[in-house]
Design an enzyme around this catalytic site. Structure first.
Site, short mmCIF file in Angstrom:
data_model
loop_
_atom_site.label_atom_id
_atom_site.label_comp_id
_atom_site.label_asym_id
_atom_site.label_seq_id
_atom_site.Cartn_x
_atom_site.Cartn_y
_atom_site.Cartn_z
N GLN A 64 34.91 -5.66 -12.88
CA GLN A 64 34.33 -4.21 -13.77
C GLN A 64 33.30 -4.56 -15.00
O GLN A 64 33.57 -5.30 -15.56
CB GLN A 64 35.25 -3.57 -14.30
CG GLN A 64 36.74 -4.17 -15.28
CD GLN A 64 37.34 -4.98 -14.58
OE1 GLN A 64 37.78 -5.25 -13.57
NE2 GLN A 64 38.60 -5.62 -15.43
N THR B 263 38.51 -8.05 -17.60
CA THR B 263 37.95 -7.85 -18.59
C THR B 263 37.54 -8.97 -19.80
O THR B 263 38.81 -9.69 -20.13
CB THR B 263 37.93 -6.95 -19.45
OG1 THR B 263 38.66 -5.29 -18.49
CG2 THR B 263 37.91 -6.16 -21.09
N ILE C 201 44.85 -7.79 -22.42
CA ILE C 201 42.99 -7.32 -22.17
C ILE C 201 43.16 -7.32 -20.83
O ILE C 201 43.57 -8.62 -20.30
CB ILE C 201 42.14 -7.03 -23.09
CG1 ILE C 201 41.34 -8.53 -22.90
CG2 ILE C 201 41.95 -6.73 -23.87
CD1 ILE C 201 40.16 -8.80 -23.86
N ASP C 202 42.17 -6.87 -19.81
CA ASP C 202 42.67 -7.25 -17.87
C ASP C 202 42.43 -8.51 -18.06
O ASP C 202 40.88 -8.52 -18.77
CB ASP C 202 41.86 -5.82 -17.45
CG ASP C 202 42.19 -6.41 -16.04
OD1 ASP C 202 44.04 -5.86 -15.98
OD2 ASP C 202 41.34 -6.51 -15.00
N LYS C 203 43.14 -8.90 -17.07
CA LYS C 203 42.32 -10.63 -16.44
C LYS C 203 40.63 -10.72 -16.52
O LYS C 203 40.13 -11.52 -16.90
CB LYS C 203 42.73 -11.01 -15.59
CG LYS C 203 41.90 -11.90 -14.42
CD LYS C 203 42.50 -11.89 -12.65
CE LYS C 203 41.59 -13.11 -12.25
NZ LYS C 203 42.34 -13.16 -10.92
#
Length: 356
Positions: free
Chosen positions: A312, A169, A165-167
């Site tokens: 985000q 997130t 998963i993204d940094k």
């Protein structure tokens, strides 16, 4: 003979900068149709001849994890191939060589057994070392956690991270502690049998209470650091996201997203595609005030919200899969992190006293 292997990861630096990769980029997929004149041969020997730079031992491990199929049925490594057999193979893709330095970084481990760990990743923690992030990653933390485990080697591509998963997130991610678990879990992610749900705060009041978003996702033709939806044509890869509105908070909505596929930035790109960019998603424009009034007080309120959750607003809340050794279905849920909880309370307060 047909070999339909997936393309290599495009560019190491580029994909590690956008470290939430397409799940299929983590695995190799091969397909062969046995020649009419082929004699009897063990399938592990056949595949070791036909797949470049793959050891027979690695093929046998894939067979043990039911990752080798003949005519859509799993077989063991001693299976004797027959003419016109259709063989499919899924294996984890070995990463490029990097020195993994164990680092004492705190991990929120929500589950652990002899085969795997499930970790609730905080926002801001990069999953895997790469361009610009060679240390201080979750892989470095796992290497430290398992440094006294004899069978675990952080440099061994048969172990470790199964998906990413993204940094920025937060949420659940599973780590394999041995080769059998890695192969079995990799196959589950590749075959889309895992269960993953995310929670996101998005700009705007989503019109429908629930819906399905489908559209090929690929790198933008204008900016390689962005992904985009290509609704027509063959460019990009098929992507499907199911969403459900959990709460409407004026100019933003809290949504639950269920992934049917696992493309790079899938939720972020799909929600932007339907006009509901994730709140404070800098890469896709969500760090601008996209909905609301022109009043100074409102603008200041939103800026305060950006400060509360400086990333985000996306959280991998639910993760489900089959335990490789026992066959038990495991389901995990991670509560919203403090920054998203505080953000929601801020918007709820705004709704209850809408004077700006």
């Amino acid at each position: 003979m047909i070999n339909d292997s997936f393309d290599e990861i495009e560019d190491f630096a580029e994909d590690n900068f956008t470290d939430e990769q397409d799940d299929t980029q983590l695995y190799e997929h091969y397909r062969f149709v046995v020649d009419k004149g082929q004699g009897a041969m063990r399938i592990d020997k056949y595949l070791s001849i036909h797949i470049v730079n793959v050891s027979r031992n690695r093929i046998q491990q894939a067979a043990e994890a039911n990752c080798i199929l003949v005519n859509d049925n799993p077989v063991k490594s001693n299976y004797k191939i027959k003419p016109l057999d259709t063989i499919s193979v899924v294996m984890n893709r070995p990463p490029r060589e990097l020195e993994i330095i164990p680092e004492d970084i705190p991990l929120d481990i929500v589950y652990e057994d002899q085969d795997l760990m499930v970790i609730n990743k905080p926002p801001g923690l990069v999953v895997h070392p790469g361009f610009g992030n060679y240390q201080g990653t979750m892989v470095n933390a796992v290497a430290y956690k398992l440094k006294d485990t004899p069978e675990y080697d952080a440099k061994d591509p048969r172990l470790g991270i199964v998906h990413r998963i993204d940094k920025d997130t937060s949420g659940l991610i599973v780590v394999a502690k041995n080769a059998y678990a890695k192969a079995h879990l990799s196959a589950q992610f590749f075959n889309k049998t895992t269960k993953r749900q995310y929670v996101a705060l998005v700009w705007g009041s989503v019109e429908n209470d629930e819906g399905r978003i489908e559209g090929n996702i690929g790198r933008s033709l204008k900016d390689r650091m962005l992904m985009t939806v290509f609704p027509e044509g063959d460019y990009g890869k098929t992507a499907v996201t199911h969403y459900k509105v959990l709460e409407r908070l004026g100019y933003v909505s809290l949504v639950q997203c269920k992934l049917e596929t696992g493309r790079t930035h899938q939720i972020r790109v799909h929600m932007k595609y339907i006009g509901h960019t994730l709140f404070n998603d800098e890469r896709y424009g969500g760090n601008e005030i996209l909905k609301g009034t022109n009043f100074t007080k409102y603008k200041q309120f939103v800026q305060n919200c950006f400060s509360i959750c400086p990333r985000q607003a996306l959280h991998a809340q639910t993760l489900g899969f089959i335990q490789p050794r026992t066959g038990e279905e495991l389901m995990f849920e991670a509560p919203l992190p403090e920054d998203m909880t505080s953000l929601l309370e801020k918007w709820r307060g705004y709704i209850s006293n809408r004077s700006i």
